[in-house]
Design an enzyme around this catalytic site. Structure first.
Site, PDB file in Angstrom:
ATOM      1  N   HIS A  27       2.280  25.777  25.322  1.00 12.58           N
ATOM      2  CA  HIS A  27       1.404  24.726  26.212  1.00 12.58           C
ATOM      3  C   HIS A  27      -0.085  24.858  25.557  1.00 12.58           C
ATOM      4  O   HIS A  27      -1.001  24.420  26.145  1.00 12.58           O
ATOM      5  CB  HIS A  27       1.253  25.270  27.312  1.00 12.58           C
ATOM      6  CG  HIS A  27       2.425  25.957  27.995  1.00 12.58           C
ATOM      7  ND1 HIS A  27       3.185  25.259  28.919  1.00 12.58           N
ATOM      8  CD2 HIS A  27       3.137  27.228  28.243  1.00 12.58           C
ATOM      9  CE1 HIS A  27       4.301  25.772  29.267  1.00 12.58           C
ATOM     10  NE2 HIS A  27       4.236  27.078  28.958  1.00 12.58           N
ATOM     11  N   SER A  34     -15.730   9.902   6.407  1.00 15.84           N
ATOM     12  CA  SER A  34     -16.204   9.063   7.442  1.00 15.84           C
ATOM     13  C   SER A  34     -17.703   8.234   6.660  1.00 15.84           C
ATOM     14  O   SER A  34     -18.275   8.807   6.010  1.00 15.84           O
ATOM     15  CB  SER A  34     -17.080   9.818   8.626  1.00 15.84           C
ATOM     16  OG  SER A  34     -17.559   8.875   9.437  1.00 15.84           O
ATOM     17  N   ARG A  45       0.816  -1.259   0.097  1.00 12.82           N
ATOM     18  CA  ARG A  45      -0.082  -0.015   0.089  1.00 12.82           C
ATOM     19  C   ARG A  45       0.767   1.188   0.087  1.00 12.82           C
ATOM     20  O   ARG A  45       0.291   2.132  -0.623  1.00 12.82           O
ATOM     21  CB  ARG A  45      -0.800  -0.052   1.078  1.00 12.82           C
ATOM     22  CG  ARG A  45      -2.012  -0.893   1.327  1.00 12.82           C
ATOM     23  CD  ARG A  45      -2.551  -0.990   2.671  1.00 12.82           C
ATOM     24  NE  ARG A  45      -3.424   0.228   2.993  1.00 12.82           N
ATOM     25  CZ  ARG A  45      -4.684   0.471   2.418  1.00 12.82           C
ATOM     26  NH1 ARG A  45      -5.347  -0.690   1.960  1.00 12.82           N
ATOM     27  NH2 ARG A  45      -5.279   1.257   2.773  1.00 12.82           N
ATOM     28  N   TYR A  46       1.950   1.376   0.754  1.00  9.61           N
ATOM     29  CA  TYR A  46       2.435   2.649   1.056  1.00  9.61           C
ATOM     30  C   TYR A  46       3.903   2.929   0.178  1.00  9.61           C
ATOM     31  O   TYR A  46       4.087   4.030   0.456  1.00  9.61           O
ATOM     32  CB  TYR A  46       2.812   2.862   2.469  1.00  9.61           C
ATOM     33  CG  TYR A  46       1.533   2.505   3.368  1.00  9.61           C
ATOM     34  CD1 TYR A  46       0.317   3.051   3.003  1.00  9.61           C
ATOM     35  CD2 TYR A  46       1.617   1.698   4.783  1.00  9.61           C
ATOM     36  CE1 TYR A  46      -0.872   3.090   3.913  1.00  9.61           C
ATOM     37  CE2 TYR A  46       0.382   1.665   5.454  1.00  9.61           C
ATOM     38  CZ  TYR A  46      -0.846   2.121   5.105  1.00  9.61           C
ATOM     39  OH  TYR A  46      -1.806   1.991   5.884  1.00  9.61           O
ATOM     40  N   SER A  97      20.591 -12.423  12.917  1.00 16.40           N
ATOM     41  CA  SER A  97      20.044 -12.687  11.598  1.00 16.40           C
ATOM     42  C   SER A  97      18.640 -12.362  11.301  1.00 16.40           C
ATOM     43  O   SER A  97      18.133 -11.452  10.483  1.00 16.40           O
ATOM     44  CB  SER A  97      20.323 -14.147  11.072  1.00 16.40           C
ATOM     45  OG  SER A  97      20.143 -14.481   9.809  1.00 16.40           O
ATOM     46  N   THR A 108      33.473 -16.126   3.960  1.00 14.61           N
ATOM     47  CA  THR A 108      32.460 -16.683   5.034  1.00 14.61           C
ATOM     48  C   THR A 108      31.032 -16.143   4.405  1.00 14.61           C
ATOM     49  O   THR A 108      31.107 -15.144   3.421  1.00 14.61           O
ATOM     50  CB  THR A 108      32.790 -16.137   6.618  1.00 14.61           C
ATOM     51  OG1 THR A 108      31.842 -17.129   7.262  1.00 14.61           O
ATOM     52  CG2 THR A 108      32.731 -14.835   6.764  1.00 14.61           C
ATOM     53  N   GLN A 118      33.107 -11.393  12.416  1.00 16.57           N
ATOM     54  CA  GLN A 118      32.553 -12.140  11.221  1.00 16.57           C
ATOM     55  C   GLN A 118      31.468 -11.274  10.607  1.00 16.57           C
ATOM     56  O   GLN A 118      31.333 -11.507   9.362  1.00 16.57           O
ATOM     57  CB  GLN A 118      31.878 -13.486  11.942  1.00 16.57           C
ATOM     58  CG  GLN A 118      31.334 -14.398  10.939  1.00 16.57           C
ATOM     59  CD  GLN A 118      31.071 -15.619  11.483  1.00 16.57           C
ATOM     60  OE1 GLN A 118      29.524 -15.820  11.536  1.00 16.57           O
ATOM     61  NE2 GLN A 118      31.723 -16.536  11.642  1.00 16.57           N
ATOM     62  N   ARG A 176      16.550  -9.233   9.196  1.00 17.35           N
ATOM     63  CA  ARG A 176      16.051  -9.551   7.974  1.00 17.35           C
ATOM     64  C   ARG A 176      14.650  -8.772   7.945  1.00 17.35           C
ATOM     65  O   ARG A 176      14.125  -8.245   6.937  1.00 17.35           O
ATOM     66  CB  ARG A 176      15.607 -10.792   7.938  1.00 17.35           C
ATOM     67  CG  ARG A 176      16.861 -11.744   7.430  1.00 17.35           C
ATOM     68  CD  ARG A 176      16.381 -13.153   7.462  1.00 17.35           C
ATOM     69  NE  ARG A 176      17.524 -14.227   7.614  1.00 17.35           N
ATOM     70  CZ  ARG A 176      17.927 -14.858   6.480  1.00 17.35           C
ATOM     71  NH1 ARG A 176      17.201 -14.978   5.361  1.00 17.35           N
ATOM     72  NH2 ARG A 176      18.934 -15.753   6.394  1.00 17.35           N
ATOM     73  N   ARG A 220      19.767 -26.510   5.069  1.00 22.71           N
ATOM     74  CA  ARG A 220      19.453 -25.525   6.000  1.00 22.71           C
ATOM     75  C   ARG A 220      20.597 -24.662   6.159  1.00 22.71           C
ATOM     76  O   ARG A 220      20.747 -24.035   7.207  1.00 22.71           O
ATOM     77  CB  ARG A 220      19.380 -26.518   7.420  1.00 22.71           C
ATOM     78  CG  ARG A 220      18.624 -27.764   7.380  1.00 22.71           C
ATOM     79  CD  ARG A 220      17.166 -27.412   7.348  1.00 22.71           C
ATOM     80  NE  ARG A 220      16.705 -26.337   8.240  1.00 22.71           N
ATOM     81  CZ  ARG A 220      15.303 -25.818   8.237  1.00 22.71           C
ATOM     82  NH1 ARG A 220      14.356 -26.230   7.303  1.00 22.71           N
ATOM     83  NH2 ARG A 220      14.840 -25.106   9.278  1.00 22.71           N
TER      84      ARG A 220
END
Length: 515
Positions: free
Chosen positions: A186, A316, A44-45, A361, A138, A268, A365, A112
């Site tokens: 105020h 509305s 949507r945005y 991790s 790595t 790392q 994401r 995995r």
């Protein structure tokens, strides 16, 4: 031996069975997008440009470019296991296809490990490079460097969109620089300013945000090729102990990917402090946007200033007369989510034990894309609102005149003192009459009669003849006009800040909002 062979054959059969099951799942009828959760940010945005930047195809294609860049740099530095054919095949398959994603999906179910799954998928289409893709690296070589590249690009998008909002408010401030309006402290009526002077307050905060975003964008560095714990041990081995080649490798990578340098120290990962620094700058925009949009919501209630509205827009479902500040409300809503992001990044930074833990991790994401998407959605809303703000001068003047008798009291005190009176005595006389007039307004619902009370008080006789000339709103806005002109006008700070975005601003148009 026979038993081992049987075990191996059983494992292979089980593996083949899993692969067939995964293929069958892939061929099953796909669900409609209306049957699965979608984030409103992407549906949507936000713009197509930003959502595509954080897409899987974008991210994993950047991984492939990073693997190619590493292989090219290693080849240039004399690593002979990398061949020209391997590089050519990698260059020919830099954009991840749907088939590549399917190959990676099947592999990840088995291994995995998403990075190794994509190494495998890349090797399938670039077989000559299959044995050297990711050589010495790595996983964070591709994940972290890709994140930095994407953040760099997303900051470029944000600064451009922010420059448009600033340009809108610059023009608005100059247009309304002389229109007197009530000021509030105020949320009570205070010494007047002008409509343009108020919007220049919003504008200044946005310029701070632009400067902060430009600074973090400029200071972003690369992780580069640092090995598993940041010591470059694997690359030192590849280059047979040649430290200069290790340095040259990162110089080449920075040049290929448009970064000034690598961070001096990486583990790392690149330090998650970087994410926090970026988040603080981006979230600062959220705070500014919330304040700006909230002010517009209040002014809308006063019927002085309103956000744009389409001819057939409904405010509305029940109350047909309503004209709600829904864009400003959306900006406030999204801003609250954005302002909360730095806390999440701070928590991630603080829990990176020693050289890293993997609990960063999953949250990154979500956090990094959401942070940038939220910021862009806010800017799209701000562009739309600030480019079409509606001002009602007659209403502003009417409300001003209701409070003007109170506004002139300070000027009356100063005139009395100039004629030899006591400031303290004048202040007390004004205070008493003001309270009486306020009671008439609040308790009886009658007009403010403070000026008539002053006309009927002998104490104020020295300035009776000047009262009528004092009842002009323009007299009480101080240097509002000059301040706006100096800040927003030709050669001023805002014009200088926008100079690098001149071409973009010339080409850009008002942002179109979704519902």
């Amino acid at each position: 031996m026979a038993a081992q062979i049987q075990d191996t054959q059983a494992q292979i059969q089980e593996l083949q069975k899993q692969i067939e099951q995964l293929k069958a799942q892939a061929q099953a009828p796909q669900k409609s997008p209306y049957d699965v959760y979608q984030t409103s940010l992407t549906s949507r945005y936000c713009s197509a440009e930003m959502t595509e930047l954080f897409s899987q195809r974008s991210r994993h294609s950047i991984w492939r470019k990073l693997w190619l860049g590493l292989a090219e740099a290693e080849y240039e530095l004399g690593v002979d296991v990398i061949t020209p054919q391997a590089l050519d095949e990698m260059r020919a398959h830099l954009i991840v296809t749907d088939e590549d994603f399917e190959a990676a999906r099947v592999e990840e179910k088995i291994r995995r490990h998403d990075v190794m799954a994509h190494v495998h998928a890349f090797g399938l289409v670039a077989p000559a490079a299959a044995g050297v893709i990711h050589y010495g690296a790595t996983s964070c070589y591709v994940t972290d460097n890709a994140e930095l590249i994407i953040m760099q690009k997303s900051l470029d998008l944000l600064t451009k969109k922010l420059s448009k909002v600033i340009s809108n408010l610059k023009a608005f401030s100059l247009q309304w620089k002389a229109e007197p309006t009530l000021a509030y402290t105020h949320l009570q009526s205070a010494q007047p300013i002008t409509v343009g002077r108020r919007s220049s307050q919003w504008l200044q905060d946005l310029t701070f945000d632009l400067e902060n975003l430009e600074t973090v964008r400029k200071n972003l560095k690369f992780r580069g090729a640092q090995g598993t714990t940041g010591t470059q041990a694997s690359f030192l081995e590849i280059f047979q102990g040649d430290h200069a080649k290790c340095d040259k490798l990162n110089e080449l990578l920075c040049k290929k990917f448009g970064f000034p340098a690598c961070y001096d120290i990486s583990t790392q990962t690149y330090t998650r402090k970087v994410d926090l620094i970026v988040a603080q700058a981006v979230a600062g925009l959220g705070a500014t946007a919330h304040k700006l949009a909230n002010d517009i919501r209040l002014l809308s209630n006063f019927k002085e200033v309103e956000e744009p509205i389409e001819a057939r827009q409904i405010g509305s479902s029940a109350m047909a007369f309503k004209r709600n500040p829904m864009r400003s409300e959306r900006i406030c809503s999204l801003s609250r989510a954005l302002m909360a992001k730095p806390a999440s990044f701070a928590n991630t930074l603080s829990t990176q034990w020693m050289e890293r833990t993997l609990d960063d991790s999953a949250i990154r994401r979500m956090d990094i894309p959401e942070m940038m998407l939220l910021a862009e959605a806010i800017l799209i809303g701000l562009d739309n609102v600030t480019d079409g703000l509606v001002v009602y001068p007659a209403r502003i003047r009417s409300r001003f005149l209701e409070e003007l008798p109170f506004m002139v009291t300070e000027a009356i005190i100063m005139k009395l003192v100039a004629k030899g009176g006591s400031r303290q005595e004048a202040h007390e006389e004004i205070r008493v009459l003001s309270r009486e007039a306020a009671s008439v307004v609040k308790l009886e619902g009658k007009p403010n009669d403070l000026i008539e009370r002053i006309r009927n008080s002998e104490y104020f006789k020295p300035i009776w003849g000047e009262l009528d000339s004092m009842m002009k709103p323009e007299l009480y806005v101080g240097r509002s006009v000059e301040i706006v002109e100096r800040y927003c006008g030709a050669g001023g700070p805002v014009e200088k800040l926008l100079a690098p975005y001149e071409e973009y601003l010339t080409q850009s148009t008002t942002a179109q909002l979704n519902v």
